[in-house]
Write a protein that holds these residues in place. Structure first.
Motif, PDB file in Angstrom:
ATOM      1  N   MET A   1     -19.507 -14.948  19.164  1.00 33.68           N
ATOM      2  CA  MET A   1     -20.597 -14.235  18.489  1.00 33.68           C
ATOM      3  C   MET A   1     -20.188 -13.954  17.037  1.00 33.68           C
ATOM      4  SD  MET A   1     -22.460 -10.692  19.680  1.00 33.68           S
ATOM      5  CE  MET A   1     -23.818 -10.009  18.739  1.00 33.68           C
ATOM      6  N   PRO A   2     -21.026 -14.310  16.049  1.00 39.59           N
ATOM      7  CA  PRO A   2     -20.650 -14.112  14.648  1.00 39.59           C
ATOM      8  C   PRO A   2     -20.548 -12.630  14.308  1.00 39.59           C
ATOM      9  CG  PRO A   2     -22.957 -14.779  14.809  1.00 39.59           C
ATOM     10  CD  PRO A   2     -22.368 -14.928  16.176  1.00 39.59           C
ATOM     11  N   PHE A   3     -19.651 -12.320  13.361  1.00 44.30           N
ATOM     12  CA  PHE A   3     -19.478 -10.938  12.922  1.00 44.30           C
ATOM     13  C   PHE A   3     -20.695 -10.504  12.115  1.00 44.30           C
ATOM     14  CE2 PHE A   3     -18.223  -8.098   9.431  1.00 44.30           C
ATOM     15  CZ  PHE A   3     -17.807  -7.001  10.167  1.00 44.30           C
ATOM     16  N   MET A   4     -21.218  -9.337  12.448  1.00 49.21           N
ATOM     17  CA  MET A   4     -22.373  -8.792  11.722  1.00 49.21           C
ATOM     18  C   MET A   4     -21.898  -7.604  10.882  1.00 49.21           C
ATOM     19  SD  MET A   4     -25.015 -10.610  12.557  1.00 49.21           S
ATOM     20  CE  MET A   4     -26.449  -9.590  12.191  1.00 49.21           C
ATOM     21  N   SER A   5     -22.067  -7.705   9.580  1.00 46.77           N
ATOM     22  CA  SER A   5     -21.659  -6.589   8.716  1.00 46.77           C
ATOM     23  C   SER A   5     -22.647  -5.436   8.865  1.00 46.77           C
ATOM     24  CB  SER A   5     -21.594  -7.038   7.261  1.00 46.77           C
ATOM     25  OG  SER A   5     -22.855  -7.488   6.815  1.00 46.77           O
ATOM     26  N   LYS A   6     -22.184  -4.248   8.582  1.00 47.20           N
ATOM     27  CA  LYS A   6     -23.027  -3.065   8.686  1.00 47.20           C
ATOM     28  C   LYS A   6     -24.051  -3.034   7.555  1.00 47.20           C
ATOM     29  CE  LYS A   6     -19.704   0.016  10.960  1.00 47.20           C
ATOM     30  NZ  LYS A   6     -19.031   1.338  10.884  1.00 47.20           N
ATOM     31  N   PRO A   7     -25.173  -2.362   7.768  1.00 43.99           N
ATOM     32  CA  PRO A   7     -26.112  -2.181   6.656  1.00 43.99           C
ATOM     33  C   PRO A   7     -25.462  -1.365   5.554  1.00 43.99           C
ATOM     34  CG  PRO A   7     -26.701  -0.754   8.496  1.00 43.99           C
ATOM     35  CD  PRO A   7     -25.626  -1.681   8.995  1.00 43.99           C
ATOM     36  N   VAL A   8     -25.950  -1.565   4.329  1.00 42.11           N
ATOM     37  CA  VAL A   8     -25.315  -0.954   3.159  1.00 42.11           C
ATOM     38  C   VAL A   8     -26.271   0.039   2.499  1.00 42.11           C
ATOM     39  CG1 VAL A   8     -24.284  -1.385   0.906  1.00 42.11           C
ATOM     40  CG2 VAL A   8     -23.951  -3.038   2.758  1.00 42.11           C
ATOM     41  N   MET A   9     -25.739   1.211   2.197  1.00 46.00           N
ATOM     42  CA  MET A   9     -26.466   2.206   1.406  1.00 46.00           C
ATOM     43  C   MET A   9     -25.867   2.227   0.003  1.00 46.00           C
ATOM     44  SD  MET A   9     -28.906   4.452   1.361  1.00 46.00           S
ATOM     45  CE  MET A   9     -29.231   4.786   3.102  1.00 46.00           C
ATOM     46  N   ILE A  10     -26.727   2.156  -1.010  1.00 47.01           N
ATOM     47  CA  ILE A  10     -26.276   2.247  -2.397  1.00 47.01           C
ATOM     48  C   ILE A  10     -26.500   3.674  -2.878  1.00 47.01           C
ATOM     49  CG2 ILE A  10     -26.507   1.358  -4.744  1.00 47.01           C
ATOM     50  CD1 ILE A  10     -25.554  -0.733  -2.689  1.00 47.01           C
ATOM     51  N   THR A  11     -25.434   4.300  -3.372  1.00 50.60           N
ATOM     52  CA  THR A  11     -25.530   5.668  -3.877  1.00 50.60           C
ATOM     53  C   THR A  11     -24.933   5.733  -5.283  1.00 50.60           C
ATOM     54  OG1 THR A  11     -23.383   6.393  -2.987  1.00 50.60           O
ATOM     55  CG2 THR A  11     -25.298   6.560  -1.521  1.00 50.60           C
ATOM     56  N   ALA A  12     -25.297   6.786  -6.000  1.00 52.52           N
ATOM     57  CA  ALA A  12     -24.797   6.970  -7.373  1.00 52.52           C
ATOM     58  C   ALA A  12     -24.895   8.437  -7.742  1.00 52.52           C
ATOM     59  CB  ALA A  12     -25.611   6.130  -8.357  1.00 52.52           C
ATOM     60  N   ASP A  13     -24.137   8.831  -8.767  1.00 49.23           N
ATOM     61  CA  ASP A  13     -24.324  10.187  -9.282  1.00 49.23           C
ATOM     62  C   ASP A  13     -25.483  10.187 -10.276  1.00 49.23           C
ATOM     63  OD1 ASP A  13     -23.388  10.093 -12.140  1.00 49.23           O
ATOM     64  OD2 ASP A  13     -21.514   9.461 -11.218  1.00 49.23           O
ATOM     65  N   SER A  14     -25.939  11.380 -10.623  1.00 42.51           N
ATOM     66  CA  SER A  14     -27.180  11.513 -11.403  1.00 42.51           C
ATOM     67  C   SER A  14     -27.049  11.026 -12.835  1.00 42.51           C
ATOM     68  CB  SER A  14     -27.642  12.971 -11.408  1.00 42.51           C
ATOM     69  OG  SER A  14     -26.644  13.822 -11.965  1.00 42.51           O
ATOM     70  N   THR A  15     -25.827  10.754 -13.301  1.00 38.02           N
ATOM     71  CA  THR A  15     -25.691  10.270 -14.678  1.00 38.02           C
ATOM     72  C   THR A  15     -26.228   8.851 -14.857  1.00 38.02           C
ATOM     73  OG1 THR A  15     -23.457   9.413 -14.343  1.00 38.02           O
ATOM     74  CG2 THR A  15     -23.654  11.705 -15.046  1.00 38.02           C
ATOM     75  N   CYS A  16     -26.604   8.173 -13.768  1.00 40.64           N
ATOM     76  CA  CYS A  16     -27.162   6.818 -13.899  1.00 40.64           C
ATOM     77  C   CYS A  16     -28.526   6.818 -14.572  1.00 40.64           C
ATOM     78  CB  CYS A  16     -27.229   6.124 -12.551  1.00 40.64           C
ATOM     79  SG  CYS A  16     -28.416   6.828 -11.377  1.00 40.64           S
ATOM     80  N   ASP A  17     -29.188   7.995 -14.616  1.00 39.32           N
ATOM     81  CA  ASP A  17     -30.426   8.173 -15.390  1.00 39.32           C
ATOM     82  C   ASP A  17     -31.553   7.215 -14.998  1.00 39.32           C
ATOM     83  OD1 ASP A  17     -29.260  10.250 -16.759  1.00 39.32           O
ATOM     84  OD2 ASP A  17     -28.822   9.101 -18.568  1.00 39.32           O
ATOM     85  N   LEU A  18     -31.593   6.806 -13.733  1.00 35.75           N
ATOM     86  CA  LEU A  18     -32.701   5.968 -13.273  1.00 35.75           C
ATOM     87  C   LEU A  18     -33.939   6.823 -13.026  1.00 35.75           C
ATOM     88  CD1 LEU A  18     -30.890   3.606 -10.738  1.00 35.75           C
ATOM     89  CD2 LEU A  18     -31.625   3.063 -13.059  1.00 35.75           C
TER      90      LEU A  18
END
Length: 285
Positions: A1-18
């Motif tokens: 059975m092929p290895f399945m990577s975990k789902p990914v959450m992208i996080t950042a601190d508030s200085t990213c100014d998005l």
């Protein structure tokens, strides 16, 4: 059975100014820095904005200080996503400017499954890498692959700003009163850029800020091979919409670009640079 990577959450601190639209579009989670003003404490962009800061400054001359999230806040921020089965790629403001990345790294080591990235940037220079990370996630890359890829791009991010006044730099102890007075009397507009993880002056413009914006943007784009996906026009507030529209048109006439994002810098940039600070930010090929 092929290895399945975990789902990914992208996080950042508030200085990213998005902007909130981009945060929702790319499914990013944000940990705000603390804003300290006397005995009061706020969260950057949550219950305290640059507009609030300017009002306080003009009323009583006080400027806030920003504070990195504590270890406990990082642990409480990361843990729920890990418990839901995610791995996390977390992006922070340059370690040369804040202890945020250092604290995130210690929390990541304690928890496991968290991949912190020192972007060596601030403001939407961080934001550009956050979007890159989210697009890598959506292409199916694993957390470790995303973190390594984004870290490899830090030297290609072009982060700069031009300031309308040195009053905030002077008030914050980052330049002398004589320097600030001289710059204001001569109508000098310093331009700052990120290099080696630090923000420094690379040029001084002279004249009306509206004309300076155009000169700065034109010069910043010249002779560069720029990724067309995302370009940011980021300002610290109080820049006229008409001026922003002119700069948007100028960029589109100068380089091929798919999306230009207009964002307002948070209190970290605004408290250092003051109102009418503006930058054009992008990733070089």
């Amino acid at each position: 059975m092929p290895f399945m990577s975990k789902p990914v959450m992208i996080t950042a601190d508030s200085t990213c100014d998005l902007s909130q639209d981009l945060i929702e579009r790319y499914h990013i989670q944000i940990l705000p820095l603390s804003i300290l003003l006397g005995d009061e404490s706020f969260y950057d962009g949550v219950n305290f904005t640059p507009a609030d800061m300017y009002r306080r400054f003009r009323a009583d001359g006080t400027l806030p200080k920003t504070s990195a999230p504590s270890m406990l806040r990082f642990l409480d921020f990361f843990r729920p996503y890990l418990e839901e089965g995610y791995e996390i790629v977390h992006l922070d403001i340059s370690s040369e400017l804040s202890s945020t990345f250092s604290t995130a790294s210690i929390a990541a080591e304690e928890l496991g499954g968290v991949y912190p990235v020192d972007t060596r940037m601030l403001s939407t220079g961080v934001g550009l890498l956050v979007i890159e990370a989210a697009e890598c996630r959506d292409r199916g890359m694993s957390a470790s692959e995303i973190a390594a890829h984004v870290a490899s791009l830090t030297d290609k991010v072009d982060t700069s700003f031009v300031l309308d006044t040195l009053d905030f730099m002077w008030k914050g102890g980052r330049c002398s009163g004589v320097t600030a007075l001289g710059a204001n009397l001569l109508h000098l507009k310093p331009a700052l850029e990120m290099s080696g993880g630090k923000l420094g002056v690379y040029k001084k413009y002279r004249g009306n800020i509206r004309a300076v914006y155009k000169q700065y943007v034109t010069e910043r784009l010249q002779g560069k091979s720029i990724r067309p996906g995302h370009v940011f026009i980021t300002n610290s507030g109080e820049v006229d919409e008409e001026v922003l529209a002119e700069l948007d048109a100028l960029i589109r006439a100068t380089i091929p670009v798919k999306e230009i994002h207009h964002t307002t810098a948070g209190c970290t940039v605004a408290s250092h640079c003051g109102p009418k600070t503006l930058g054009v930010l992008f990733i070089n090929e």
